[in-house]
Scaffold this active site. Structure first.
Site, PDB file in Angstrom:
ATOM      1  N   ASP A  47       0.839  -1.147   0.120  1.00  0.00           N
ATOM      2  CA  ASP A  47       0.215  -0.064  -0.210  1.00  0.00           C
ATOM      3  C   ASP A  47       0.859   1.381   0.064  1.00  0.00           C
ATOM      4  OD1 ASP A  47       0.718   0.064   2.755  1.00  0.00           O
ATOM      5  OD2 ASP A  47      -1.228  -1.172   2.976  1.00  0.00           O
ATOM      6  N   LYS A  69      -4.883   2.377   0.417  1.00  0.00           N
ATOM      7  CA  LYS A  69      -6.054   3.151   0.857  1.00  0.00           C
ATOM      8  C   LYS A  69      -5.911   4.521   1.245  1.00  0.00           C
ATOM      9  CE  LYS A  69      -6.509  -0.546   3.431  1.00  0.00           C
ATOM     10  NZ  LYS A  69      -6.850  -1.408   4.429  1.00  0.00           N
ATOM     11  N   MET A 184      -2.576   9.724  11.980  1.00  0.00           N
ATOM     12  CA  MET A 184      -3.867  10.155  11.086  1.00  0.00           C
ATOM     13  C   MET A 184      -4.569  11.546  11.568  1.00  0.00           C
ATOM     14  SD  MET A 184      -5.125   6.301  10.056  1.00  0.00           S
ATOM     15  CE  MET A 184      -5.096   5.857  11.710  1.00  0.00           C
TER      16      MET A 184
HETATM   17  N1  SAH Z   1       1.237   0.971  10.475  1.00  0.00           N
HETATM   18  C1  SAH Z   1       1.683   2.192  10.395  1.00  0.00           C
HETATM   19  C2  SAH Z   1       0.535   3.408  10.702  1.00  0.00           C
HETATM   20  C3  SAH Z   1      -0.382   3.520   9.749  1.00  0.00           C
HETATM   21  S1  SAH Z   1      -1.547   4.694   9.993  1.00  0.00           S
HETATM   22  C4  SAH Z   1       2.918   2.586  11.525  1.00  0.00           C
HETATM   23  O1  SAH Z   1       2.919   1.771  12.406  1.00  0.00           O
HETATM   24  O2  SAH Z   1       3.511   3.470  11.344  1.00  0.00           O
HETATM   25  C5  SAH Z   1      -1.019   5.912   8.834  1.00  0.00           C
HETATM   26  C6  SAH Z   1      -0.461   7.031   9.699  1.00  0.00           C
HETATM   27  O3  SAH Z   1       0.790   6.730  10.287  1.00  0.00           O
HETATM   28  C7  SAH Z   1      -0.452   8.201   8.929  1.00  0.00           C
HETATM   29  O4  SAH Z   1      -1.383   9.300   8.935  1.00  0.00           O
HETATM   30  C8  SAH Z   1       0.518   8.999   9.850  1.00  0.00           C
HETATM   31  O5  SAH Z   1      -0.010   9.593  11.055  1.00  0.00           O
HETATM   32  C9  SAH Z   1       1.505   8.022  10.498  1.00  0.00           C
HETATM   33  N2  SAH Z   1       2.957   7.720   9.486  1.00  0.00           N
HETATM   34  C10 SAH Z   1       3.026   6.817   8.645  1.00  0.00           C
HETATM   35  N3  SAH Z   1       4.273   6.912   8.038  1.00  0.00           N
HETATM   36  C11 SAH Z   1       4.697   8.138   8.514  1.00  0.00           C
HETATM   37  C12 SAH Z   1       5.994   9.016   8.276  1.00  0.00           C
HETATM   38  N4  SAH Z   1       6.815   8.422   7.540  1.00  0.00           N
HETATM   39  N5  SAH Z   1       6.035  10.038   8.995  1.00  0.00           N
HETATM   40  C13 SAH Z   1       5.060  10.549   9.857  1.00  0.00           C
HETATM   41  N6  SAH Z   1       3.938   9.815  10.048  1.00  0.00           N
HETATM   42  C14 SAH Z   1       3.686   8.506   9.633  1.00  0.00           C
END
Ligand code: SAH
Length: 268
Positions: A47, A69, A184
């Site tokens: 994704d 998504k 998010m």
């Molecule tokens: N499973 C992922 C989270 C998925 S939800 C994890 O463990 O990181 C998606 C959210 O993760 C985004 O809206 C943001 O808030 C955060 N996110 C994911 N990658 C990011 C990044 N490189 N920098 C900052 N926030 C990030």
């Protein structure tokens, strides 16, 4: 001993699923075990948040299925992803489900595991660096800190309308001894800040917003609960992770609202 020898598990037979955390974005923040799974994959379901460069690790002939998504644009419903995982494994393939960050954190992992268990398919969850940890590392702060924060709470700022399960009492999240890591959350930051203030948090409680943590485009903004709504309006560079609490105070060297580009510590 070669570090590649650490994972002594034999390679699984065909018809197996790895649910792999890709890490926060930088290609070298995936685990060695995650790389190994990719190098053995017949098919990868990936994704948006997983760095597409990681797909280069896969063998020639590997099939790639994009099932991302983005908010408001569900390109593959979760049921369809579950169905694909089961169908490909049943067809005798080695399947990697590649997810951004860590699969156990806001990754809809529970539904996928349930589908695999019900279908009797063997699987392994391979952890990854979650965005909260990558954001804290980027900003040079500790999510927990003796005398300052004895808890770190991972919370979503985005709650789907009509989602099943109990609604979160957001005012109750306003614990002075806890660091809040909001996933998010940029769109709803103003509302969350208002709820935390109503729950008793001080208006000058510091916060950080880290966009694109671990990537060359990474930026860090600072603010307070009082300025949060205003600050969030400016944010177009998502994904972004918000860290709220006293542990973010050392980053006060950057003036409120200012963003900065941080060079990665180990470029190249
Ligand atoms: N499973 C992922 C989270 C998925 S939800 C994890 O463990 O990181 C998606 C959210 O993760 C985004 O809206 C943001 O808030 C955060 N996110 C994911 N990658 C990011 C990044 N490189 N920098 C900052 N926030 C990030």
């Amino acid at each position: 001993m070669s570090p590649l020898m650490f994972n002594r598990k034999p390679s699984p037979a065909a018809g197996y699923v790895w649910l792999v955390g890709a890490g926060p974005g930088a290609v070298d923040l995936i685990t060695m075990r995650g790389r190994k799974a990719l190098s053995q994959a017949d098919v990868v379901l990936h994704d948006d948040l997983a760095n597409p460069e990681l797909l280069q690790i896969c063998p020639a002939g590997c099939e790639f299925l994009y099932v991302g998504k983005r908010a408001g644009q569900h390109s593959a419903p979760q049921d369809e992803i579950n169905r694909l995982l089961v169908a490909h494994a049943r067809a005798g393939r080695r399947v990697v489900r590649l997810k951004g960050g860590d699969p156990t954190v806001f990754g809809r992992l529970g539904e996928e595991l349930q589908a695999l268990r019900s279908a009797g398919i063997a699987f392994e969850v391979v952890p990854g660096v979650t965005a909260a940890c990558a954001a804290a590392a980027a900003a040079g702060v500790s999510l927990t800190q003796r005398g300052l924060a004895s808890a770190a709470v991972f919370v979503t700022g985005h709650e789907c309308a009509g989602k099943a399960g109990p609604a979160l009492d957001r005012e109750a999240l306003a614990q002075p001894g806890a660091t809040l890591c909001v996933y998010m959350g940029t769109r709803s930051l103003g509302a969350l800040a208002a709820q935390l203030l109503a729950g008793g948090h001080a208006p000058d409680t510091p916060l950080l917003i880290v966009s694109h943590a671990s990537l060359p485009s990474q930026t860090i903004r600072t603010g307070t609960l009082e300025s949060a709504g205003e600050l969030a309006c400016d944010i177009t560079d998502t994904p972004a992770l918000i860290i709220i609490g006293a542990v973010t105070a050392p980053n006060r060297a950057i003036s409120p609202g200012q963003s900065r580009l941080q060079e990665p510590a180990h470029a190249g």
